[in-house]
Design a protein around this motif. Structure first.
Motif, mmCIF file in Angstrom:
data_model
loop_
_atom_site.group_PDB
_atom_site.id
_atom_site.type_symbol
_atom_site.label_atom_id
_atom_site.label_comp_id
_atom_site.label_asym_id
_atom_site.label_seq_id
_atom_site.Cartn_x
_atom_site.Cartn_y
_atom_site.Cartn_z
ATOM 1 N N GLY A 22 5.552 3.108 8.228
ATOM 2 C CA GLY A 22 5.700 1.933 7.347
ATOM 3 C C GLY A 22 6.245 1.064 6.768
ATOM 4 O O GLY A 22 7.594 1.340 7.931
ATOM 5 N N ASP A 23 6.889 0.890 6.392
ATOM 6 C CA ASP A 23 8.165 -0.855 6.145
ATOM 7 C C ASP A 23 9.519 0.550 5.498
ATOM 8 O O ASP A 23 10.421 0.506 6.293
ATOM 9 C CB ASP A 23 7.824 -1.440 5.341
ATOM 10 C CG ASP A 23 6.821 -2.635 5.365
ATOM 11 O OD1 ASP A 23 7.482 -3.084 6.907
ATOM 12 O OD2 ASP A 23 6.089 -2.153 5.531
ATOM 13 N N ILE A 34 0.075 -6.271 4.953
ATOM 14 C CA ILE A 34 0.129 -5.174 3.705
ATOM 15 C C ILE A 34 1.054 -4.627 3.773
ATOM 16 O O ILE A 34 1.322 -4.142 5.197
ATOM 17 C CB ILE A 34 -0.634 -4.776 3.064
ATOM 18 C CG1 ILE A 34 -2.043 -5.694 2.649
ATOM 19 C CG2 ILE A 34 -0.638 -3.665 1.702
ATOM 20 C CD1 ILE A 34 -3.780 -5.563 2.526
ATOM 21 N N ALA A 35 2.071 -4.697 2.800
ATOM 22 C CA ALA A 35 3.679 -4.081 3.448
ATOM 23 C C ALA A 35 3.436 -2.348 2.876
ATOM 24 O O ALA A 35 2.366 -2.375 1.944
ATOM 25 C CB ALA A 35 4.839 -4.125 2.453
ATOM 26 N N LEU A 36 3.472 -1.274 3.890
ATOM 27 C CA LEU A 36 3.531 -0.210 4.063
ATOM 28 C C LEU A 36 4.629 0.762 3.543
ATOM 29 O O LEU A 36 5.534 1.206 4.112
ATOM 30 C CB LEU A 36 2.913 0.337 4.638
ATOM 31 C CG LEU A 36 2.590 1.832 4.834
ATOM 32 C CD1 LEU A 36 1.637 2.174 3.422
ATOM 33 C CD2 LEU A 36 2.451 2.414 6.507
ATOM 34 N N ILE A 40 -3.544 4.183 8.784
ATOM 35 C CA ILE A 40 -3.622 3.285 7.333
ATOM 36 C C ILE A 40 -2.272 1.970 7.981
ATOM 37 O O ILE A 40 -2.034 1.048 7.690
ATOM 38 C CB ILE A 40 -3.021 4.419 6.777
ATOM 39 C CG1 ILE A 40 -3.827 5.370 5.885
ATOM 40 C CG2 ILE A 40 -2.171 3.734 5.919
ATOM 41 C CD1 ILE A 40 -3.215 6.325 5.034
ATOM 42 N N SER A 41 -1.468 2.413 8.560
ATOM 43 C CA SER A 41 -0.393 1.832 8.977
ATOM 44 C C SER A 41 -0.815 -0.021 10.323
ATOM 45 O O SER A 41 -0.634 -0.670 9.926
ATOM 46 C CB SER A 41 0.373 2.395 10.404
ATOM 47 O OG SER A 41 1.070 1.225 10.526
ATOM 48 N N ILE A 42 -1.949 1.065 11.225
ATOM 49 C CA ILE A 42 -2.745 -0.432 11.939
ATOM 50 C C ILE A 42 -3.979 -1.274 11.242
ATOM 51 O O ILE A 42 -3.205 -2.583 11.064
ATOM 52 C CB ILE A 42 -3.234 0.476 12.455
ATOM 53 C CG1 ILE A 42 -2.773 0.962 13.477
ATOM 54 C CG2 ILE A 42 -4.709 -0.631 13.171
ATOM 55 C CD1 ILE A 42 -3.483 2.075 14.706
ATOM 56 N N ILE A 43 -3.824 -0.690 9.853
ATOM 57 C CA ILE A 43 -5.064 -1.580 8.860
ATOM 58 C C ILE A 43 -3.877 -2.457 8.532
ATOM 59 O O ILE A 43 -4.132 -3.873 8.024
ATOM 60 C CB ILE A 43 -5.689 -0.759 7.962
ATOM 61 C CG1 ILE A 43 -6.979 0.350 8.800
ATOM 62 C CG2 ILE A 43 -6.375 -1.108 6.749
ATOM 63 C CD1 ILE A 43 -7.629 1.780 8.326
ATOM 64 N N CYS A 44 -2.951 -2.193 7.194
ATOM 65 C CA CYS A 44 -2.174 -2.437 7.016
ATOM 66 C C CYS A 44 -1.301 -3.630 7.852
ATOM 67 O O CYS A 44 -1.060 -5.416 6.940
ATOM 68 C CB CYS A 44 -1.191 -1.708 6.120
ATOM 69 S SG CYS A 44 -1.504 -0.721 4.702
ATOM 70 N N LYS A 45 -1.207 -3.311 8.939
ATOM 71 C CA LYS A 45 -0.782 -4.541 9.933
ATOM 72 C C LYS A 45 -1.824 -6.178 9.667
ATOM 73 O O LYS A 45 -1.341 -7.085 9.877
ATOM 74 C CB LYS A 45 -0.174 -4.133 11.482
ATOM 75 C CG LYS A 45 1.038 -3.602 11.036
ATOM 76 C CD LYS A 45 1.992 -3.300 12.529
ATOM 77 C CE LYS A 45 2.967 -2.568 12.327
ATOM 78 N NZ LYS A 45 3.234 -1.218 12.903
ATOM 79 N N GLU A 46 -2.751 -5.178 10.281
ATOM 80 C CA GLU A 46 -3.914 -5.615 9.915
ATOM 81 C C GLU A 46 -4.098 -7.188 9.250
ATOM 82 O O GLU A 46 -4.424 -8.189 9.704
ATOM 83 C CB GLU A 46 -5.167 -5.789 10.593
ATOM 84 C CG GLU A 46 -6.688 -6.029 10.914
ATOM 85 C CD GLU A 46 -7.560 -5.178 11.079
ATOM 86 O OE1 GLU A 46 -8.666 -5.640 10.865
ATOM 87 O OE2 GLU A 46 -7.645 -4.111 11.876
ATOM 88 N N CYS A 55 0.914 -0.959 -0.137
ATOM 89 C CA CYS A 55 0.104 -0.083 -0.028
ATOM 90 C C CYS A 55 1.085 0.947 0.081
ATOM 91 O O CYS A 55 1.974 0.849 0.882
ATOM 92 C CB CYS A 55 -0.700 -0.268 0.876
ATOM 93 S SG CYS A 55 -1.632 1.553 1.611
ATOM 94 N N VAL A 56 0.968 2.475 -0.941
ATOM 95 C CA VAL A 56 1.402 3.571 -1.201
ATOM 96 C C VAL A 56 1.309 4.308 -0.653
ATOM 97 O O VAL A 56 0.348 5.127 -1.813
ATOM 98 C CB VAL A 56 2.340 2.895 -2.428
ATOM 99 C CG1 VAL A 56 3.353 4.702 -2.379
ATOM 100 C CG2 VAL A 56 2.973 2.180 -2.529
ATOM 101 N N PRO A 57 0.286 5.351 0.098
ATOM 102 C CA PRO A 57 -0.181 6.906 0.649
ATOM 103 C C PRO A 57 0.587 7.892 0.607
ATOM 104 O O PRO A 57 2.034 7.502 0.271
ATOM 105 C CB PRO A 57 -0.825 6.623 2.362
ATOM 106 C CG PRO A 57 -0.028 5.252 2.885
ATOM 107 C CD PRO A 57 0.293 4.324 1.566
#
Ligand SMILES: Cc1ncc(COP(=O)(O)O)c(C=O)c1O
Length: 382
Positions: free
Chosen positions: A207-208, A184-186, A175-181, A160-162
């Protein structure tokens, strides 16, 4: 309407001493730029190795608070190599926003992956965590391999790239919490957000990996340049290796242990960058003063001047006003540019470009409205 538009042009002019052309965001060289660049030429270390490359990486880690920074040739290369590093592969999908500079989606395409466009929030102009969750709940399932898949296309969601639009941080913690859930790499596209913080933490820490740009129009420029920042040390070390052709260090032998990239930032550009980074706080201070003035002036006219969202401190890279509709926007763009005040519309949405028009997207309601009505105005006091 012409009267109001003339008043807006007048307000912009009041903030700049020049009676001539007022550019949107010219580079400003009032520090050690000349000294450092000349030093580099005299040393002959103008190319791939040199003290300024190391120094620019150290400065970026200091400014952002990230553990590792890797200097590269530009922001697009930073995004490309960051996405590769987090495991974006051919025929996978990457969630991003359609309101961005084309480089974000291009970098996804370089890896043979497909962008999926999720709408933005009106106040941040960045990816909306609420819309992201909606999309994931409707289309995505975690399969036996532990990775998320799009049920509609059967493709894996690999990242995911915000993007922190114009330097205004998006809701990156959510966004970071959702990606972890969803595993999904951020990767944060921080091309525009050097110096901007979310809840007191610099963008690029959520993110990462994060990609910054030092293109000529940015808040700090290297002429052309980019930086990848990360708190994951192994990724940082590997990125330094593959952005410098994956050459195994040796006094004279050439041995490369994997396919690498010639993405390193030349020392000549790093010299310019170091001089610019030294002045970052002062530049942000001046830009925030200008933003404050604009806000007071536009408030009196009843024009919305875009302000930093709650919980954020923006670098106010590109300042913006919002007009009623697209036809007013176009009228104003025509008038202001004819009066030598450079203004420009937001980018054409990625969903409207031929390369990306077939990619999956939600309704893009906010993206469409903002892209029709926002105008960038001169933003760099010089
Ligand atoms: C949002 C965004 N992403 C990526 C880039 C790419 O950076 P560069 O021009 O350094 O390749 C830019 C700016 O130029 C940008 O604004």
């Amino acid at each position: 309407m012409n009267n109001l538009h003339n008043l807006i042009v007048q307000i912009i002019r009041e903030n700049f001493a020049s009676k001539e052309f007022i550019p949107l965001h010219p580079p400003v060289f009032i520090g050690n730029e000349e000294k450092y660049v000349l030093e580099t030429i005299k040393s002959t270390f103008v190319s791939s190795v040199g003290a300024f490359v190391d120094q620019s990486e150290q400065l970026m880690s200091q400014i952002t608070g990230t553990k590792k920074s890797i200097a590269v040739v530009n922001g697009t290369a930073a995004l490309h190599i960051a996405l590769r590093e987090v495991g974006v592969t051919y025929n996978s999908e990457v969630i991003t926003q359609s309101l961005s500079f084309v480089a974000t989606s291009n970098a996804i395409s370089y890896l043979g992956a497909l962008p999926v466009f999720v709408d933005i929030d009106v106040d941040t102009m960045g990816l909306s965590p609420a819309r992201l969750r909606e999309f994931l709940e409707e289309f995505v399932e975690i399969r036996n391999d532990g990775f998320p898949y799009n049920k509609k296309t059967n493709r894996r969601i690999s990242a995911c790239v915000p993007m922190h639009t114009f330097g205004f941080p998006c809701r990156i913690d959510e966004i970071s919490i959702i990606c972890k859930e969803y595993n999904i790499a951020l990767v944060e596209d921080c091309a525009e957000s050097l110096g901007s913080t979310y809840k007191g933490i610099h963008t690029g820490n959520w993110g990462d990996l994060a990609a910054f740009s030092f293109n000529g129009n940015k808040i700090a420029t290297a002429g052309g340049g980019g930086m990848i920042c990360t708190n994951i040390e192994e990724m940082g070390t590997h990125l330094k290796h593959i952005t410098t052709t994956a050459k195994v260090p040796h006094p004279f032998e050439y041995y490369h242990d994997e396919i690498g990239f010639n993405y390193r930032l030349p020392n000549l550009n790093a010299a310019l960058l170091c001089a610019q980074l030294e002045q970052l706080n002062d530049r942000i201070y001046k830009k925030r003063k200008l933003a404050e003035q604009y806000l007071n002036q536009f408030e009196k006219l009843g024009i919305r001047f875009i302000q930093e969202p709650e919980n954020t401190q923006s670098n106010y890279w590109l300042m913006a006003i919002q007009l009623e509709n697209k036809s007013q926007r176009d009228e104003f763009l025509k008038l202001s540019n004819s009066l030598a005040v450079q203004t420009r519309p937001i980018w054409q949405l990625m969903t409207e470009l031929p390369m990306f028009s077939n990619c999956q997207s939600d309704d893009q309601k906010n993206s469409k409205w903002l892209s029709d009505t926002i105008v960038n105005i001169p933003s760099n006091p010089f």
